[in-house]
Enzyme design. Structure first.
Site, mmCIF file in Angstrom:
data_model
loop_
_atom_site.group_PDB
_atom_site.id
_atom_site.type_symbol
_atom_site.label_atom_id
_atom_site.label_comp_id
_atom_site.label_asym_id
_atom_site.label_seq_id
_atom_site.Cartn_x
_atom_site.Cartn_y
_atom_site.Cartn_z
ATOM 1 C CD GLU A 92 -3.196 -0.655 1.802
ATOM 2 O OE1 GLU A 92 -3.856 0.293 1.775
ATOM 3 O OE2 GLU A 92 -3.379 -1.734 2.666
ATOM 4 C CD GLU B 37 -3.579 -1.458 9.113
ATOM 5 O OE1 GLU B 37 -2.596 -2.406 8.934
ATOM 6 O OE2 GLU B 37 -4.389 -0.999 8.167
HETATM 7 C C1 BGC Z 1 -5.093 1.446 5.060
HETATM 8 C C2 BGC Z 1 -5.581 2.380 5.935
HETATM 9 C C3 BGC Z 1 -6.745 3.139 5.247
HETATM 10 C C4 BGC Z 1 -7.690 2.253 4.980
HETATM 11 C C5 BGC Z 1 -8.891 2.590 4.519
HETATM 12 C C6 BGC Z 1 -5.997 0.565 4.865
HETATM 13 O O1 BGC Z 1 -5.732 -0.570 3.836
HETATM 14 O O2 BGC Z 1 -3.757 1.020 5.511
HETATM 15 O O3 BGC Z 1 -4.864 3.062 6.878
HETATM 16 O O4 BGC Z 1 -6.986 4.472 5.807
HETATM 17 O O5 BGC Z 1 -7.082 1.092 4.315
HETATM 18 O O6 BGC Z 1 -9.736 1.866 4.628
#
Ligand code: BGC
Length: 896
Positions: free
Chosen positions: A457, A732
């Site tokens: 990501e 996270e």
């Molecule tokens: C990210 C998040 C993001 C989210 C949105 C994830 O995969 O790592 O931090 O805001 O998706 O749903």
């Protein structure tokens, strides 16, 4: 006599360089300065700017107390123009000395300033090929006095002039919304130019332009072809300018980099590098590009910003050689190897955590994160990549039989943001937590504010920065960085006002561009945060169209009942109630979250309109905000003050965003939130949305002690639980690592996401007690709320006006408070548990009062009776530049 010391050398716009700024993109740059010290009673009543342009010296005086972003008083600057500025300030007729000079050199403002053309190699540098090196030559006779290099690329570049790097920056030109804005940089290469033949080499990597981006396995999102635009301008003694600009005469060859990708890593062949480079020089081709997209840099470049020596090497259960660098971070491994066989291979894999004694690579999802080297076999070789980044604490190294701990280090890489905020306390776990917030900020401010730095990501998720911007802007100077990102956001906003969920938008799907609360609200909240924290009205000017477009778009979809319901929403993403495989299923009702955000953003747009003098719009948006608040209260709140879905987050947002107009309802909601916190056993139950709000909501509801219990909880879920598990960055999810040491099975399991660290802003404002009360900290509220479990806390922030600090200690029945207020600002100081305040101006101030240990009750007695405020003992010292006494200054991170 009332007077000021020398002001600091003026700052140009948001640029952070000391004294000399190159490649300035603004022809009429606004200027700011600090006044490090002044005698008591000083107020700036006037300033004078001296601007030197070539032979002409201009002076401009203004009767003004402004120190931030004052308008450029001279004629607009032109491309390449060099300007020197200094400032002095006055208290009526008493003038300070002149500041040091700061120098700026304007970049190339017009497309016509570029003689270079975008060039791309022919037959090399294809999508699956290695990184090509493009070269040009310039003959320079004796007598060069100045040399500037301007450059940008499709892809990322590494530049050498005569074999020497032109800068220590890496991964230039960084990442912007390339279709709309492609950044160029300017370098001073005077010292690298030599008499005679000069060679300029650029190696091009894939970077964000052509590498892999996103979790769908897409690559080359912006284009399949790497290209380079560069212009070396050498000024001679006699005023002539010699130019080496990219054109069809340049050539290309292979480099030692066989493959490179930000997610997957880099493969480097040092064995055959020379052979490859000496054979097969190919021509380049001029490619057509739009020069109108070129923009100057606003924030700092990406650089190596520190090193972390390896701590330990050992053999894993599977017999692999593992290394622990002791800190989760972003960058790459630099290792020294000796006496390896030519052509043998060294491989470095990376991971943030260990599981079952091996690298926990599942959390990286499809990102390979492997660097490999075919070594030349010379006596000592230093191996490190150039065109990749990894998020890791641990590495697995193969191919080096006698690996030694002293031969390995992490090169920490990130945008080179100045550190501006520090926090410390008597609570070690809390200090480590704060340190983790700092590290996660460092790790995710890499030209774009990203969600995470390790898996497939690493994207500019709007929701994450929306909630984290207040914390980030305390810890680092992020003005230029986020101003640039906001320019990308405006550029990518859809005609209906929707904001893609990641900026730059590399996902490009209808769903991921549909209006989503909290994420799209970044368009409104991030500029507002910058305005509040840095006092820059310009950012509101720039972003107002985007801010308005977002709320207008949402108003169109909500319909006459003013409730934002249904549609795609992330809601209170990743609250602990959501199952690992379904982070959307948070306890807070998504319609409540969405409608709450609409009310909040409308209110902000109304206030911004007011500040910008758009009075009619201000009234209109204030009216809309009022309607949405009323609709919210009617639809989601019961007369007894229950808010729909009865989760910590819905109360926190309803209270913090004033969504409960009825005072009685509000009191009941406050009580309910307090009850929920107690009933949870003082565990946090919020996701991304509620996390930055809940402690503020509890504090303003008169329950700071509950906020403290949440903050200092160590069981899972809580902020300190990860610290007890050895975390060195913010995770996270509350349980990225489970209590038994296994890595959470959910898809969303990064160990380096700043979002849940957003509570740090409240720690600065409330635990330590330093909060802005007006834009740029021109006025501050100093109101520490000492948690029972802490004996001391201290906070320090380089506000736009200068350093402010608060430090308190509670010992043997006394409470001591030390405060520094910078020149140009003032503060309201509240001592614990009192509604009365003392108004102080610049300088250092100190209180020492009776305050029973262990009881955050009212102070027992007032013992210094010789001053005019209720606590007595305010010892004023005029010069704010003195370091505060007491606790050693807290440090920002190991890197500062
Ligand atoms: C990210 C998040 C993001 C989210 C949105 C994830 O995969 O790592 O931090 O805001 O998706 O749903």
């Amino acid at each position: 006599m009332v007077s000021a010391g020398r002001p600091s050398a003026p700052r140009f716009e948001h640029r952070t360089e000391d004294l000399v700024v190159l490649g300035l993109g603004e022809p009429s740059p606004r200027l700011s300065w600090k006044i490090p010290h002044a005698s008591e009673g000083f107020l700036q009543t006037a300033y004078e700017l001296e601007i030197t342009r070539g032979e002409s010296v201009e002076r401009f005086t203004a009767a003004s107390s402004e120190q931030l972003f004052v308008d450029w008083p001279s004629e607009p600057l032109s491309s390449r123009e060099r300007v020197t500025v200094r400032v002095r300030v006055a208290y009526y007729s008493d003038w300070s000395e002149w500041s040091d000079e700061s120098v700026a050199e304007v970049g190339l403002l017009n497309a016509g300033d570029w003689t270079g053309q975008f060039i791309s190699p022919m037959g090399l540098g294809g999508l699956d090929a290695g990184a090509p090196t493009l070269s040009g030559w310039l003959e320079v006779p004796r007598g060069a006095v100045k040399a500037r290099l301007y450059a940008t690329a499709h892809g990322v570049y590494r530049a050498h002039l005569n074999g020497k790097p032109v800068s220590d920056a890496v991964l230039a030109p960084g990442w912007t919304s390339y279709e709309h804005r492609l950044r160029y940089h300017a370098y001073d290469v005077t010292s690298l130019v030599q008499d005679g033949a000069n060679t300029l080499d650029f190696t091009l990597g894939n970077g964000w332009y052509r590498g892999r981006l996103g979790w769908e396995g897409k690559r080359a999102i912006y284009g399949e072809r790497l290209s380079l635009l560069a212009q070396l301008e050498v000024t001679m003694e006699d005023g002539r300018c010699l130019i080496l600009a990219t054109n069809g005469e340049w050539t290309a060859k292979e480099s030692e980099i066989i493959s490179d990708d930000l997610y997957d890593g880099q493969r480097t062949d040092l064995w055959n590098a020379e052979v490859r480079a000496s054979t097969g020089t190919v021509p380049v081709e001029v490619v057509d590009e739009d020069y109108g997209r070129l923009v100057a840099q606003e924030g700092p470049m990406i650089r190596p910003i520190g090193v972390l020596p390896a701590q330990r090497i050992w053999s894993s259960p599977a017999g692999r050689t593992l290394v622990d660098f002791g800190q989760n971070a972003v960058g790459w491994v630099r290792l020294r190897v000796r006496g390896l066989t030519a052509g043998s291979e060294v491989v470095v894999r990376h991971a943030e955590a260990l599981e079952d004694g091996e690298l926990a690579i599942r959390a990286l999802r499809s990102a390979k994160a492997i660097d490999s080297y075919i070594v030349a076999g010379v006596n000592v070789e230093t191996l490190e990549p150039a065109f990749t980044l990894h998020g890791f604490r641990y590495a697995e190294v193969s191919g080096v039989p006698d690996l030694r701990v002293e031969d390995l280090e992490t090169v920490v890489v990130g945008s080179d943001l100045p550190c501006t905020g520090w926090f410390s306390s008597s609570h070690e776990l809390l200090n480590r937590f704060h340190e983790n917030v700092v590290w996660s900020t460092r790790s995710n401010f890499i030209d774009v504010p990203t969600d995470c730095p390790q898996r497939d990501e690493r994207l500019g998720w709007t929701g994450d920065i929306q909630i984290f911007a207040p914390t980030a802007s305390f810890l680092y100077d992020v003005t230029g960085f986020l101003a640039s990102w906001l320019a990308d956001l405006s550029a990518e906003q859809l005609p209906d006002g929707s904001v893609p969920h990641v900026i730059p938008d590399v996902i490009r799907s209808e769903l991921m561009s549909s209006p989503a609360a909290a994420w799209g609200d970044a368009a409104v909240i991030v500029p507002w945060t910058l305005y509040q924290r840095y006092g820059d009205v310009g950012i509101l000017h720039r972003q107002f169209g985007s801010m308005r477009a977002w709320v207008d778009g949402v108003l169109r979809i909500v319909g006459p009942d003013r409730l934002w319901s249904g549609g795609f929403q992330y809601g209170d993403w990743l609250d602990p109630a959501a199952p690992p495989e379904d982070p959307f299923r948070a306890k807070a009702d998504p319609d409540v979250v969405a409608t709450g955000h609409l009310a909040r953003s409308l209110q902000i747009v109304a206030e911004a309109a007011n500040i910008l003098g758009r009075i009619e719009e201000a009234k209109r948006y204030a009216g809309h905000a009022e309607d949405v608040r009323a609709a919210f209260a009617q639809a989601f709140v019961t007369p007894s003050g229950r808010v729909l879905s009865d989760a910590q987050t819905v109360y926190a947002l309803a209270l913090e965003w004033s969504l409960l107009p009825d005072q009685d309802q509000r009191r009941r909601a406050e009580r309910r939130l307090a009850d929920l916190v107690r009933a949870s056993g003082f565990h946090i139950n919020t996701g991304f949305v509620g996390t930055p709000l809940i402690c503020d909501a509890l504090t303003s509801a008169g329950h700071p002690e509950l906020a403290h219990s949440l903050l200092l909880q160590t069981g899972c879920p809580s902020w300190l639980y990860p610290v007890t598990m050895g975390a060195t960055t913010i995770w996270e999810r509350w349980d990225s690592m489970l209590p038994d040491g296994r890595v959470n099975q959910g898809e969303m399991t990064s160990f380096n996401h700043y979002a849940l660290g957003a509570v740090a802003d409240w720690m600065h404002r409330s635990v330590a007690g330093l909060a802005p009360a007006s834009p740029g900290y021109r006025t501050m509220i100093i109101r520490p709320q000492p948690p029972e479990a802490l004996h001391s806390a201290a906070v320090r922030h380089l506000t736009p006006y200068g350093e402010a600090s608060v430090s308190w200690q509670r010992r043997r029945g006394r409470f001591r408070l030390d405060v520094t207020v910078p020149v140009g600002t003032s503060a309201r100081v509240y001592l614990p548990d009192s509604a009365d305040f003392v108004h102080v101006r610049h300088g250092t101030h100190q209180w020492d009062i009776a305050f029973p240990d262990g009881h955050p009750d009212r102070p027992r007695a007032l013992e210094f009776g010789d001053s005019d405020h209720p606590y007595g003992g305010n010892q004023h010292e005029g010069d704010a530049h003195k370091r505060q006494r007491g606790d050693a200054a807290p440090h920002c991170s190991a890197l500062s």
